[in-house]
Design a protein around this motif. Structure first.
Motif: not given
Length: 288
Positions: A84-105
């Motif tokens: 889902f996506e609109d002007e204010y927010l979105a919802v994504i389906n995260k795959p396995a084996g990936i960090l949500v955030s952090g210092n990695k690329f």
């Protein structure tokens, strides 16, 4: 670099560290982790001097948020499923084996600009996740696209106004349902579970498809709680019983449902994400 935003501190404030005071004062920085990241990149300056997380704000300071004008040497190419996506927010389906955030690329946060549309709202910011999912966990991840939406969603999480439901495959015989209240890192933590289906297993005796609802948001909460009651999650590399570790299949933990009131429109939002195929290999008759 050039100045993106400037904030003037009121003179009659209670003295506090920049890492506490600075959250939310800039449209582009709406979380403590984002603030720390900007400070580490030397993008935050106080009274013309480079700031640090331990810098104290006592009143009357000028705080500047700079923009790094250097062009990145490479851009992350990671297609994401946008639920889902609109002007204010979105919802994504995260795959396995990936960090949500952090210092990695390679992170979900770095991939969001290439997968989401630019918001036309007045307080639009770079899209950013507003909660965490573990590295190996799959499923629904909520993303904010404006300053007001991010601040509101963070408050909703704090007030437990966003209902998150997970599905997991657990090991061993379980009672039909229950509530787990066990502290994590000396902090209150509580989770509820309900067994949907169970099946016999030659290696694990029983495997269970379990619905999980965390009432608090401690790190690895569901994994630690299920391990504590003797029913660790299948594929968990950290919390497992001897000789009952499944290798090579990943963690069987999926964030499958999100329910909340839209912070801007106030509409009721309800999303579900289909289970990864490996779940259906064990429970082929389950319907989401």
């Amino acid at each position: 670099m050039h100045i993106r935003e400037t904030h003037f501190v009121a003179k009659n404030i209670h003295k506090s560290r920049l890492q506490e005071y600075g959250v939310g004062i800039f449209e582009g920085i709406t979380s403590k982790s984002a603030l720390k990241k900007a400070i580490k990149k030397k993008l935050i300056w106080v009274n013309g001097k480079e700031a640090f997380t331990a810098t104290f704000i006592s009143g009357g300071e000028k705080i500047e948020y700079l923009v790094d004008t250097q062009t990145p040497s490479k851009r992350l190419k990671l297609p994401l499923q946008v639920i889902f996506e609109d002007e204010y927010l979105a919802v994504i389906n995260k795959p396995a084996g990936i960090l949500v955030s952090g210092n990695k690329f390679l992170t979900i946060a770095n991939a969001l600009p290439q997968n989401l549309k630019i918001s036309r709202a007045k307080d639009a910011v770079d899209p950013q996740p507003v909660h965490r999912l573990d590295y190996e966990t799959t499923g629904l991840l909520l993303v904010g696209k404006t300053n007001s939406a991010i601040v509101a969603l963070n408050q909703m999480f704090k007030n437990r106004a966003i209902k998150k439901t997970y599905l997991a495959v657990t090991i061993g015989e379980m009672r039909e349902n229950g509530h787990i209240s066990l502290p994590i890192d000396n902090k209150v933590a509580s989770s509820s579970f309900s067994v949907i289906q169970s099946t016999l297993s030659d290696r694990f005796t029983y495997l269970n498809l379990v619905e999980l609802q965390p009432q608090t948001g401690r790190r690895h909460q569901l994994r630690k709680h299920l391990y504590a009651i003797g029913n660790p999650i299948l594929g968990d590399k950290l919390y497992f019983k001897d000789n009952l570790q499944l290798r090579g299949k990943g963690l069987y933990l999926h964030a499958y449902s999100l329910q909340f009131q839209h912070p801007i429109s106030n509409n009721t939002m309800n999303f579900k994400a289909i289970l990864p195929k490996k779940f259906y290999n064990i429970f082929p008759e389950f319907e989401l």
